[in-house]
Design a protein around this motif. Structure first.
Motif, PDB file in Angstrom:
ATOM      1  N   PRO A  99       0.811  -1.219   0.000  1.00 33.35           N
ATOM      2  CA  PRO A  99       0.000   0.000   0.000  1.00 33.35           C
ATOM      3  C   PRO A  99       0.842   1.265   0.000  1.00 33.35           C
ATOM      4  CG  PRO A  99      -0.071  -1.085   2.150  1.00 33.35           C
ATOM      5  CD  PRO A  99       0.602  -2.035   1.212  1.00 33.35           C
ATOM      6  N   ARG A 100       2.108   1.184   0.352  1.00 37.74           N
ATOM      7  CA  ARG A 100       2.975   2.359   0.379  1.00 37.74           C
ATOM      8  C   ARG A 100       3.486   2.740  -1.000  1.00 37.74           C
ATOM      9  NH1 ARG A 100       3.955   3.935   5.388  1.00 37.74           N
ATOM     10  NH2 ARG A 100       5.508   5.420   4.627  1.00 37.74           N
ATOM     11  N   THR A 101       3.406   1.809  -1.961  1.00 39.95           N
ATOM     12  CA  THR A 101       3.931   2.091  -3.297  1.00 39.95           C
ATOM     13  C   THR A 101       2.906   1.866  -4.398  1.00 39.95           C
ATOM     14  OG1 THR A 101       4.760  -0.179  -3.486  1.00 39.95           O
ATOM     15  CG2 THR A 101       6.292   1.501  -2.660  1.00 39.95           C
ATOM     16  N   SER A 102       1.751   1.347  -4.055  1.00 37.76           N
ATOM     17  CA  SER A 102       0.800   0.937  -5.080  1.00 37.76           C
ATOM     18  C   SER A 102       0.270   2.113  -5.899  1.00 37.76           C
ATOM     19  CB  SER A 102      -0.391   0.213  -4.449  1.00 37.76           C
ATOM     20  OG  SER A 102      -1.331  -0.136  -5.452  1.00 37.76           O
ATOM     21  N   PRO A 103       0.240   1.968  -7.236  1.00 37.77           N
ATOM     22  CA  PRO A 103      -0.475   2.948  -8.060  1.00 37.77           C
ATOM     23  C   PRO A 103      -1.980   2.808  -7.822  1.00 37.77           C
ATOM     24  CG  PRO A 103       1.006   1.550  -9.364  1.00 37.77           C
ATOM     25  CD  PRO A 103       0.862   0.912  -8.025  1.00 37.77           C
ATOM     26  N   ASP A 104      -2.745   3.681  -8.462  1.00 39.38           N
ATOM     27  CA  ASP A 104      -4.197   3.596  -8.386  1.00 39.38           C
ATOM     28  C   ASP A 104      -4.805   2.994  -9.650  1.00 39.38           C
ATOM     29  OD1 ASP A 104      -4.790   4.928  -5.776  1.00 39.38           O
ATOM     30  OD2 ASP A 104      -3.661   6.540  -6.742  1.00 39.38           O
ATOM     31  N   CYS A 105      -4.140   3.173 -10.781  1.00 42.65           N
ATOM     32  CA  CYS A 105      -4.546   2.551 -12.042  1.00 42.65           C
ATOM     33  C   CYS A 105      -3.301   1.944 -12.680  1.00 42.65           C
ATOM     34  CB  CYS A 105      -5.153   3.562 -13.011  1.00 42.65           C
ATOM     35  SG  CYS A 105      -6.627   4.416 -12.431  1.00 42.65           S
ATOM     36  N   VAL A 106      -3.445   0.755 -13.226  1.00 44.21           N
ATOM     37  CA  VAL A 106      -2.306   0.068 -13.835  1.00 44.21           C
ATOM     38  C   VAL A 106      -2.714  -0.431 -15.214  1.00 44.21           C
ATOM     39  CG1 VAL A 106      -0.816  -1.957 -13.697  1.00 44.21           C
ATOM     40  CG2 VAL A 106      -1.269  -0.602 -11.652  1.00 44.21           C
ATOM     41  N   TYR A 107      -1.813  -0.233 -16.180  1.00 39.60           N
ATOM     42  CA  TYR A 107      -2.016  -0.715 -17.540  1.00 39.60           C
ATOM     43  C   TYR A 107      -1.383  -2.098 -17.654  1.00 39.60           C
ATOM     44  CZ  TYR A 107      -2.782   0.073 -22.582  1.00 39.60           C
ATOM     45  OH  TYR A 107      -3.233   0.030 -23.877  1.00 39.60           O
ATOM     46  N   GLU A 108      -2.199  -3.107 -17.978  1.00 34.65           N
ATOM     47  CA  GLU A 108      -1.736  -4.493 -17.979  1.00 34.65           C
ATOM     48  C   GLU A 108      -2.004  -5.172 -19.309  1.00 34.65           C
ATOM     49  OE1 GLU A 108      -2.325  -7.284 -14.997  1.00 34.65           O
ATOM     50  OE2 GLU A 108      -1.086  -6.098 -13.645  1.00 34.65           O
ATOM     51  N   ASP A 109      -1.096  -6.047 -19.708  1.00 33.51           N
ATOM     52  CA  ASP A 109      -1.352  -6.973 -20.796  1.00 33.51           C
ATOM     53  C   ASP A 109      -2.381  -7.983 -20.288  1.00 33.51           C
ATOM     54  OD1 ASP A 109      -1.206  -9.064 -22.732  1.00 33.51           O
ATOM     55  OD2 ASP A 109       0.836  -8.480 -23.233  1.00 33.51           O
ATOM     56  N   THR A 110      -3.377  -8.305 -21.106  1.00 32.77           N
ATOM     57  CA  THR A 110      -4.413  -9.231 -20.640  1.00 32.77           C
ATOM     58  C   THR A 110      -3.843 -10.599 -20.286  1.00 32.77           C
ATOM     59  OG1 THR A 110      -4.938  -9.740 -22.953  1.00 32.77           O
ATOM     60  CG2 THR A 110      -6.325  -8.114 -21.849  1.00 32.77           C
ATOM     61  N   PHE A 111      -2.684 -10.960 -20.843  1.00 28.15           N
ATOM     62  CA  PHE A 111      -2.140 -12.285 -20.553  1.00 28.15           C
ATOM     63  C   PHE A 111      -1.670 -12.403 -19.107  1.00 28.15           C
ATOM     64  CE2 PHE A 111       2.325 -11.232 -20.382  1.00 28.15           C
ATOM     65  CZ  PHE A 111       2.946 -12.363 -19.875  1.00 28.15           C
ATOM     66  N   ILE A 112      -1.269 -11.298 -18.478  1.00 26.94           N
ATOM     67  CA  ILE A 112      -0.748 -11.350 -17.116  1.00 26.94           C
ATOM     68  C   ILE A 112      -1.850 -11.081 -16.087  1.00 26.94           C
ATOM     69  CG2 ILE A 112      -0.138  -8.897 -16.809  1.00 26.94           C
ATOM     70  CD1 ILE A 112       2.225 -11.789 -15.959  1.00 26.94           C
TER      71      ILE A 112
END
Length: 461
Positions: A99-112
């Motif tokens: 929680p100390r480093t987490s972004p709020d939105c992340v762009y991900e490849d659907t495979f992962i």
């Protein structure tokens, strides 16, 4: 305060406040006490920056500028992670793990995606998409790709893609091959590559991504474009088991061995370079040094007017051919489709506020512009209806037409590990450390270890 995760390669984040951009040092966002991580009105956006390209940043920038005018109390912090594909996934997961480093939105490849869901990094967003009118505009297959085994939705798909054979018309013409070249089986590809090698020895005849350094590009753009052109598959949807002892798997590795044994591609050392893709797009192809490339629908983004190294002649120079099946059987041709998506990490500060920015990123007009800039194939019915989208590229119709018979990777949590085993098999074959038979056997052992003996089946059994 010790940093619990490796920071992105860039040491600053771009911050948007009330439509104006300022640059802040990394320490300003991760210092102890009150920070951007704790503030629900600061939306931190993590995404991969591919080499020297800035199209992702441009998309987020223009959205952030308008969004913060509507919500002046909110701030958008961009976290561009400049890394190879595998390193990007690792760094993203490290950021999301605390929680100390987490972004709020992340762009991900659907495979992962589902692997990250299984690891507890991603939260479901069913209630949020249920209240979003544009959700129903997304194709059903794309919605299914971001739905977990528990039936919950975990991401918003932004686009899809397909794959085919790009070829240099000038190179093929010099080798005596037709400008409208279209192979009907794997031998047609190999024969063309041999002809190019003999006629133009200073040109690399054929390139497909292979080995661990290339990450998912090797698995999807390379190996699976071969495997799915055989009767074999990675996963049996009916029995819900992973397939081992596959003849198609062995045949794909044998094709790969032929390419490297006959030196029809770049040297192994170049394939081991995680950044070879950018070299191919920005140097080798514009210089006429690659004959045939097995790759995706989006790569001409590297040659457009706004690219770092524009290549205006590409439209006249490059041709396209469908990837044939092994022997011309089945549908005769094959493609794999994939895509990327926006997710909310488990430690998102305020899900509703973060999702509101995803909604802003994914308006129809924004996605039309994004598709045109980055050579995407849309997953949205409303975007597909826009004339500007339908005519934006000379390749758009060709690649969109491949979707009808496209295959998709198994959307299962184990897939990323299976994909790594594929890359290991490819690399051992291309470096000649194993025969195709030995590499296929090692893959079978690896997959059995990954998913358990009860979740594999031998082909034909």
């Amino acid at each position: 305060m010790p940093n619990p995760a490796r920071p992105p390669d860039r040491r600053t984040f771009l911050r948007y406040v009330g439509g104006a951009a300022t640059v802040l040092p990394l320490a300003a966002l991760t210092s102890c006490g009150t920070s951007a991580v704790d503030d629900p009105d600061v939306i931190r956006i993590a995404f991969q920056q591919f080499g020297s390209g800035t199209l992702m940043e441009q998309w987020i920038n223009r959205t952030a500028a308008s969004y913060t005018k509507t919500y002046p109390e909110r701030t958008i912090d961009l976290l561009p992670i400049v890394a190879s594909e595998n390193d990007y996934f690792t760094k993203n997961e490290l950021l999301m793990s605390s929680p100390r480093t987490s972004p709020d939105c992340v762009y991900e490849d659907t495979f992962i995606l589902l692997s990250d869901v299984g690891a507890g990094y991603i939260r479901p967003i069913d209630e949020l998409v249920a209240g979003w009118a544009d959700w129903e505009q997304i194709a059903e297959a794309s919605r299914e790709a971001v739905t977990g085994e528990d039936g919950k939705v975990y991401a918003v798909p932004t686009h899809t893609d397909t794959r085919a054979l790009w070829f240099d018309k000038d190179v093929l013409t010099a080798a005596g091959l037709p400008e409208d070249w279209q192979p009907t089986d794997w031998n047609g590809i190999l024969d063309a590559a041999r002809t190019i090698k003999q006629a133009t020895p200073d040109v690399t005849p054929f390139f497909l991504f292979s080995g661990k350094a290339q990450g998912e590009k090797a698995s999807m753009q390379g190996f699976e474009m071969l495997l799915y052109g055989t009767p074999s598959r990675l996963y049996d949807e009916d029995t819900r088991r992973w397939v081992i002892g596959s003849q198609g798997f062995l045949d794909a590795l044998t094709f790969l061995r032929t390419v490297f044994e006959e030196e029809l591609t770049l040297p192994v050392s170049r394939h081991l370079d995680p950044n070879i893709g950018e070299t191919i797009y920005t140097q080798l192809m514009p210089e006429g040094k690659i004959g045939i490339l097995l790759d995706g629908s989006w790569i001409s983004q590297n040659w457009t007017e706004g690219a770092p190294n524009p290549w205006p002649e590409w439209e006249a120079t490059m041709g396209l051919a469908r990837m044939p099946t092994q022997d011309g059987g089945g549908d005769g041709f094959v493609t794999l489709a994939g895509g990327w998506c926006w997710t909310l990490p488990q430690y998102v500060t305020d899900p509703e506020i973060a999702f509101s920015f995803i909604e802003a990123l994914c308006t129809r007009d924004n996605l039309v512009q994004r598709a045109i800039e980055d050579n995407h194939i849309t997953v949205r019915a409303d975007v597909a209806e826009v004339e500007e989208y339908r005519t934006y590229s000379p390749t758009a119709e060709f690649f969109t037409g491949l979707l009808e018979t496209a295959y998709y990777r198994p959307t299962l949590p184990a897939y990323p590990e299976v994909s790594s085993a594929i890359q290991e098999a490819m690399e051992s074959v291309m470096t000649m450390s194993r025969t195709p038979e030995q590499a296929a056997a090692a893959y079978d052992t690896a997959v059995t270890g990954i998913v358990g003996a009860e979740n594999v089946e031998k082909e034909g059994s």
